[in-house]
Scaffold this motif. Sequence first.
Motif, PDB file in Angstrom:
ATOM      1  N   GLY A  60       0.933  -1.203   0.012  1.00  0.00           N
ATOM      2  CA  GLY A  60       0.155   0.022  -0.091  1.00  0.00           C
ATOM      3  C   GLY A  60       0.875   1.206  -0.104  1.00  0.00           C
ATOM      4  N   LEU A  61       1.975   1.111   0.238  1.00  0.00           N
ATOM      5  CA  LEU A  61       2.930   2.355   0.416  1.00  0.00           C
ATOM      6  C   LEU A  61       3.507   2.777  -0.811  1.00  0.00           C
ATOM      7  N   SER A  62       3.685   3.560  -1.581  1.00  0.00           N
ATOM      8  CA  SER A  62       4.346   4.051  -2.896  1.00  0.00           C
ATOM      9  C   SER A  62       5.858   4.287  -2.481  1.00  0.00           C
ATOM     10  N   ILE A  63       6.584   4.434  -3.574  1.00  0.00           N
ATOM     11  CA  ILE A  63       8.062   4.486  -3.247  1.00  0.00           C
ATOM     12  C   ILE A  63       8.447   5.726  -2.554  1.00  0.00           C
ATOM     13  N   PRO A  64       7.791   6.939  -2.848  1.00  0.00           N
ATOM     14  CA  PRO A  64       8.007   8.208  -1.991  1.00  0.00           C
ATOM     15  C   PRO A  64       7.706   7.917  -0.542  1.00  0.00           C
ATOM     16  N   GLU A  65       6.734   7.208  -0.298  1.00  0.00           N
ATOM     17  CA  GLU A  65       6.098   7.061   0.841  1.00  0.00           C
ATOM     18  C   GLU A  65       7.211   6.195   1.853  1.00  0.00           C
ATOM     19  N   CYS A  66       7.679   5.110   1.000  1.00  0.00           N
ATOM     20  CA  CYS A  66       8.676   4.292   1.870  1.00  0.00           C
ATOM     21  C   CYS A  66       9.847   4.959   2.045  1.00  0.00           C
ATOM     22  N   GLN A  67      10.322   5.880   1.115  1.00  0.00           N
ATOM     23  CA  GLN A  67      11.757   6.824   1.452  1.00  0.00           C
ATOM     24  C   GLN A  67      11.297   7.728   2.456  1.00  0.00           C
ATOM     25  N   LYS A  68      10.172   7.834   2.931  1.00  0.00           N
ATOM     26  CA  LYS A  68       9.641   8.776   3.991  1.00  0.00           C
ATOM     27  C   LYS A  68       9.705   7.917   5.286  1.00  0.00           C
ATOM     28  N   VAL A  69       9.193   7.006   5.242  1.00  0.00           N
ATOM     29  CA  VAL A  69       8.796   6.230   6.728  1.00  0.00           C
ATOM     30  C   VAL A  69       9.636   5.086   6.982  1.00  0.00           C
TER      31      VAL A  69
END
Length: 474
Positions: free
Chosen positions: A103-112
């Motif tokens: 459910g997490l996009s690549i930018p979201e993964c990079q963030k969290v």
Amino acid sequence: MVFFRSVSAFTRLRSRVQGQQSSLSNSVRWIQMQSSTDLDLKSQLQELIPEQQDRLKKLKSEHGKVQLGNITVDMVIGGMRGMTGLLWETSLLDPEEGIRFRGLSIPECQKVLPTAQSGAEPLPEGLLWLLLTGKVPSKEQVEALSKDLASRAAVPDYVYNAIDALPSTAHPMTQFASGVMALQVQSEFQKAYENGIHKSKFWEPTYEDCLNLIARVPVVAAYVYRRMYKNGDSIPSDKSLDYGANFSHMLGFDDEKMKELMRLYITIHSDHEGGNVSAHTGHLVGSALSDPYLSFAAALNGLAGPLHGLANQEVLLWIKQVVEECGEDISKEQLKEYVWKTLNSGKVVPGYGHGVLRNTDPRYVCQREFALKHLPDDPLFQLVSKLYEVVPPVLTQLGKVKNPWPNVDAHSGVLLNHYGLTEARYYTVLFGVSRSLGICSQLIWDRALGLALERPKSVTMDWLEAHCKKASSA
């Protein structure tokens, strides 16, 4: 008009990515943040599995007869494109958005996702935790998983002997897949199955095999690299380093930026839902209860194909051919002529187009952002940027391509080349190491959920013709 669309496409996509990041704190995905203090990944899975088993049973009992779409002749003869027919929990690919990991996009993964102390890119161990549990791990959980993987990384001598039995000139993927097959001797699943383990426990030895496999493939891959390109001078593992940094170290690259690149590379190449050749092959072979080593080795053989993982080496070789024939300072007009020359010769422009995506691959975007940050003046990166402006309008004009935009392969080779990993034939091995995270995570869930043996129906052209004739007269 097409040209301006291509120039502005990256700007639009980057804006969308930034929008995703800015709205992340308000996203429901924050409920995934790990609240448990348990540092043991396996115990986390033990808690999750019964709930997911019940969820699958409910889906089957309440909605088992719901239709998911119509199958056309085009789908049957066109590689099953667009046909929904596989359960794959760890990631989902949207044609417009790109990949989402749980459910997490690549930018979201990079963030969290947790990063290395001196870095900014996600640690692959964090993504592995996310793929397996659907939860974003704490830094402490990632550190514990990193130590666990390091403790599993010892490779028996007979694996090296099996590789050494091959000519040093054999393709790197041949040597890598042979090494993985040799690792199979230690399969915990095979032993447990032979000893009569109950099917409800299949996931447990599968988990052990998968974690061992993920831990050992960088060691095997690095051995292949050093054997082929560095006179067999192997570099021992450094257990103080994280997964990506240690792989970079064993290859012989200790530049901190290269370690960062390796973390990013492994993370974004880890999984791309289940329909691609390598992922589907791993699932297909695993559905016969072949152990994870056999399944992953089969997946690697699919990855080695020119239409799948081998494409990343083709991109860099093609770009270097452009430079060799036209020089680094090639103009956009000259580049356009070269692209047409490639297409008119019956070849494709490597790194462009995708079987599912209909926009620029977000994995391309994050690599571009990495290049803009760390190597903006690299001549090959500048050429890749020109290609982004030139190729999509040409492919659109050609009229035969559904997606004229760059995919992940269009960028990765240039980054690796910049930091000294110039041997393009080896690049698919890097892809293979990365893909172990996604394929093995799903294999564990395949066994935990008791997914069935894969057995689709095939037909002949005679059958298709008869069926179509009958349908047209009805």
